[in-house]
Motif scaffolding. Structure first.
Motif, PDB file in Angstrom:
ATOM      1  N   ILE A 135       3.982  -7.190  -3.282  1.00 54.57           N
ATOM      2  CA  ILE A 135       4.097  -7.877  -1.994  1.00 54.57           C
ATOM      3  C   ILE A 135       2.840  -7.656  -1.158  1.00 54.57           C
ATOM      4  O   ILE A 135       2.295  -8.594  -0.556  1.00 54.57           O
ATOM      5  CB  ILE A 135       5.334  -7.364  -1.232  1.00 54.57           C
ATOM      6  CG1 ILE A 135       6.608  -7.686  -2.012  1.00 54.57           C
ATOM      7  CG2 ILE A 135       5.412  -7.952   0.168  1.00 54.57           C
ATOM      8  CD1 ILE A 135       7.843  -7.049  -1.455  1.00 54.57           C
ATOM      9  N   MET A 139      -0.627 -10.258   0.211  1.00 58.92           N
ATOM     10  CA  MET A 139      -0.969 -10.483   1.619  1.00 58.92           C
ATOM     11  C   MET A 139      -2.481 -10.634   1.758  1.00 58.92           C
ATOM     12  O   MET A 139      -3.238  -9.736   1.371  1.00 58.92           O
ATOM     13  CB  MET A 139      -0.502  -9.304   2.471  1.00 58.92           C
ATOM     14  CG  MET A 139       0.995  -9.144   2.544  1.00 58.92           C
ATOM     15  SD  MET A 139       1.448  -7.689   3.546  1.00 58.92           S
ATOM     16  CE  MET A 139       3.240  -7.807   3.491  1.00 58.92           C
ATOM     17  N   LYS A 252       7.443  -6.772   4.536  1.00 55.69           N
ATOM     18  CA  LYS A 252       6.945  -8.002   5.166  1.00 55.69           C
ATOM     19  C   LYS A 252       7.116  -7.940   6.687  1.00 55.69           C
ATOM     20  O   LYS A 252       6.219  -8.322   7.440  1.00 55.69           O
ATOM     21  CB  LYS A 252       7.698  -9.213   4.607  1.00 55.69           C
ATOM     22  CG  LYS A 252       7.460  -9.449   3.121  1.00 55.69           C
ATOM     23  CD  LYS A 252       8.373 -10.549   2.599  1.00 55.69           C
ATOM     24  CE  LYS A 252       8.231 -10.719   1.097  1.00 55.69           C
ATOM     25  NZ  LYS A 252       9.189 -11.720   0.550  1.00 55.69           N
ATOM     26  N   ASP A 256       4.992  -8.211  10.776  1.00 52.67           N
ATOM     27  CA  ASP A 256       5.435  -9.364  11.551  1.00 52.67           C
ATOM     28  C   ASP A 256       4.813  -9.370  12.943  1.00 52.67           C
ATOM     29  O   ASP A 256       4.749  -8.334  13.617  1.00 52.67           O
ATOM     30  CB  ASP A 256       6.961  -9.341  11.662  1.00 52.67           C
ATOM     31  CG  ASP A 256       7.497 -10.482  12.486  1.00 52.67           C
ATOM     32  OD1 ASP A 256       7.457 -11.625  11.996  1.00 52.67           O
ATOM     33  OD2 ASP A 256       7.948 -10.230  13.614  1.00 52.67           O
TER      34      ASP A 256
END
Length: 362
Positions: A135, A139, A252, A256
């Motif tokens: 993940i 990014m 994630k 944010d």
């Protein structure tokens, strides 16, 4: 932020450790401490008294866990370990035979590193890395700022330069995430937001329940009729599917924009809370004792506060996180990064209390 390994070095060590580990489920009646060349070792025996593995050196965490389990006060345990290992072995062996229970012995490189309950749920560093790293790598521009593997913890600290703002003009911070885990029963799997301050490379871990994901290492009772080498475990796929998804979502969410904005608001609020400069040493000392900062660390925090010349709650928090870079232990440095945010978010009552201190009262 204290520097440790690169992500490449950490990944290599995670893979090496995953192959160098072995876990055993053993009745305490089949455990025996002996002395070898002046060092206490732990023997894992079968029912006939034969060693199932080579005698194991014992790492500090396993010593502490054995002492706690056997109700041997740590100061006495430590003194025996240093001054009379034969007496230590006699004490340990005597109490191991009382009311036998199964325990999980976690080993690495031929050493006992943890002495745990048979309810211990193994969620290992390689599991967490396999869930989170893809993940992060997806990014854009994410930077692995600092990683480390100690005897007890894994840390992966990542910064996202795309989420950048100012606390006050010229004081730039970026959003990030801290991923940590302990394979020795010292802590849960934990995913937490990170604030990275560019002016002095400080890291501040956001330790709030609603902003993080935790999973304790507690599961079903493991049992066996005889000593058992735990060769494999269930993959994190069936009953842990919800946990995997939550970990991924938290990684994630830590990046944010809305969450970053809320944390920034708290940082900005702390810049308006002025410290009592009439007696900064007493203020720092009381704040330190309230937050679990040692006396020696408090001296370093005071020095960094004076050097930074920012005599606000924000300045105090940054003095703590800046001092974290000076401590030897990466584990302790990471804890100080958490304490930095705890100072930012301390209650108004506690802030008034530490700010009203006088040198005479201190």
């Amino acid at each position: 932020m204290k520097q440790g390994m690169t992500i490449q070095e950490a990944a290599k060590e995670i893979m090496r450790q995953s192959q160098a580990k072995a876990d055993y489920l053993v009745s305490t009646s089949n455990l025996h401490m002996e002395t070898c060349d002046g060092i206490p070792t732990l023997r894992l025996l079968d029912e006939s008294g034969t060693d199932r593995v080579e005698p194991l050196d014992i790492l500090p965490t396993a010593h502490r866990q054995m002492g706690t389990y056997l109700n041997i006060p740590w100061k006495y345990y430590e003194r025996m370990c240093q001054e009379n290992i034969g007496l230590l072995a006699q004490n340990v062996n005597t109490w191991l035979q009382k009311g036998p229970e199964q325990r999980m012995i976690r080993t690495i490189d031929g050493r006992a590193r943890a002495f745990l309950s048979n309810r211990y749920r193994r969620i290992d560093n390689i599991d967490i890395a396999q869930i989170t790293l893809p993940i992060i790598e997806a990014m854009p521009d994410a930077i692995f700022e600092s990683c480390n593997l100690s005897d007890d913890y894994m840390y992966i600290k990542v910064v996202n330069p795309r989420l950048t703002d100012e606390v006050v003009p010229g004081d730039i911070v970026q959003s990030g995430v801290v991923i940590s885990n302990s394979e020795t029963g010292q802590g849960a799997v934990c995913i937490q937001p990170l604030i990275y301050r560019l002016v002095c490379s400080n890291g501040m871990t956001v330790n709030e329940a609603r902003a993080r994901t935790r999973r304790n290492h507690i599961g079903r009772i493991s049992s066996a009729d005889e000593n058992l080498l735990v060769y494999s475990k269930e993959t994190l796929a069936a009953d842990d599917k919800a946990f995997i998804m939550k970990v991924q979502d938290t990684v994630k969410a830590a990046m944010d924009e809305a969450r970053f904005a809320k944390i920034l608001d708290k940082l900005r609020e702390s810049t308006d809370k002025k410290l009592n400069t009439a007696d900064l040493p007493a203020v720092v000392k009381l704040a330190s004792s309230s937050m679990g900062i040692t006396e020696a660390e408090s001296d370093g925090v005071l020095q960094r506060l004076i050097e930074g010349t920012d005599y606000t709650l924000y300045g105090l928090a940054n003095a703590v996180t800046r001092h974290s870079q000076d401590v030897e232990s990466y584990d302790r440095a990471s804890k100080l990064e958490e304490i930095g945010y705890q100072i930012i978010t301390m209650s108004p009552e506690l802030f008034r209390h530490i700010n009203q201190v006088t040198r005479m009262a201190a």
